[in-house]
Design an enzyme around this catalytic site. Sequence first.
Site, mmCIF file in Angstrom:
data_model
loop_
_atom_site.group_PDB
_atom_site.id
_atom_site.type_symbol
_atom_site.label_atom_id
_atom_site.label_comp_id
_atom_site.label_asym_id
_atom_site.label_seq_id
_atom_site.Cartn_x
_atom_site.Cartn_y
_atom_site.Cartn_z
ATOM 1 N N GLN A 98 0.842 -1.202 0.000
ATOM 2 C CA GLN A 98 0.000 0.000 0.000
ATOM 3 C C GLN A 98 0.880 1.256 0.000
ATOM 4 O OE1 GLN A 98 -3.164 0.705 -0.434
ATOM 5 N NE2 GLN A 98 -3.857 -1.402 -0.642
ATOM 6 N N SER A 99 1.882 1.278 -0.845
ATOM 7 C CA SER A 99 2.803 2.412 -0.879
ATOM 8 C C SER A 99 2.142 3.663 -1.468
ATOM 9 C CB SER A 99 4.026 2.036 -1.721
ATOM 10 O OG SER A 99 4.808 3.174 -2.004
ATOM 11 N N ASN A 100 2.164 4.731 -0.706
ATOM 12 C CA ASN A 100 1.693 6.027 -1.228
ATOM 13 C C ASN A 100 2.733 6.614 -2.176
ATOM 14 O OD1 ASN A 100 -0.692 6.229 0.569
ATOM 15 N ND2 ASN A 100 0.889 6.273 2.161
#
Length: 336
Positions: A75-77
């Site tokens: 879930q890397s921004n």
Amino acid sequence: MHLARFPRLHFAHLSTPLEPMKNLSKALGGPNIWIKRDDCTGLAGGGNKTRKLEFLMADALQKGADTIITQGATQSNHARQTAAIAAKLEMPCHILLEDRTGMEDVEYNYNGNVLLDQLYNSPLKKYPAGTDMNAAMEELAEQLKADGKKPYIIPGGGSNEIGALGYVNAAIELLHQANTTGLKIDHVVHATGSAGTQAGLVTGFSGSNSLIPVLGIGVRAPKELQENNVFKLAERTAEYLGIPGAVKREQVVANCDYVGEGYGYPAPSTLEAIKMFAQTEGILLDPVYSGKGAAGLIDLVRKGHFNKDDNIVFIHTGGAQALFGYRSAFDLPSYN
Ligand SMILES: *Cc1c(COP(=O)(O)O)cnc(C)c1O
């Protein structure tokens, strides 16, 4: 510090707003808490990586790159924001996702940031937790070079001395806002992970002799390691800026008491902070970073760590897009 000496693209929506959070301050019984809305940087829903990418993508273009490679957690921004600007600059963006949590939830693996990465048409590849992600990026770069491409590797979180310039710039911007509105800032608080945000801020505040103390709330590493990572990068950033030695080790302070079970796992205090910001201020935090940063802020306020009349600026580093991967973490009621 003269940032115009460095290549930069301008796509972030700056300056981001600096707003009082009167309801939250009241609910906690003081101090005066302000919020710097870096969740509103404009690109792909916003977030702190956008400021770093203004400098990183300019460097990539200057070096003649035609392909971007980067890495992050599922879930890397950072991956989302990089995918967006790469799409706009018409460069493929290969994203290597490290499965740091091992969570099997479909929403976690396919919704939130992952959905957006795929809308931006970024090829994704999953790697097991503990993989040497830098080596994996180098390996992919070699393959792409063999195919005649010119890949540019952006490190995880965009955290090197080039990306950190984005937060040197944020420090200058915040100082200007505070000086023009007469706000005396006593502390800056934010979530710290790959270190570029805090390294840039401390370098900017130190290099401008404003000496505003920064407190990073850790999301992964223990305190000693986190502080050392931030300090090393701040030293490199100061050197790159031409002000070597500007940052002293004691100016780098992290509190890593709010990580909970580990990176990517929201603690009860994270969930409480997310609900509190939403329900008092209408502001959305995230379960991996800003929710932990806010949990630290709230707990330290409750413990009397700050003076009642201090002005605290919480930097909202973004991340709310990840909420859609985490519904199951919240104990939310069903309805009919
Ligand atoms: C990456 C990130 C951070 C941490 O910033 P670093 O520069 O990696 O330390 C904080 N909040 C959010 C929402 C992020 O995506």
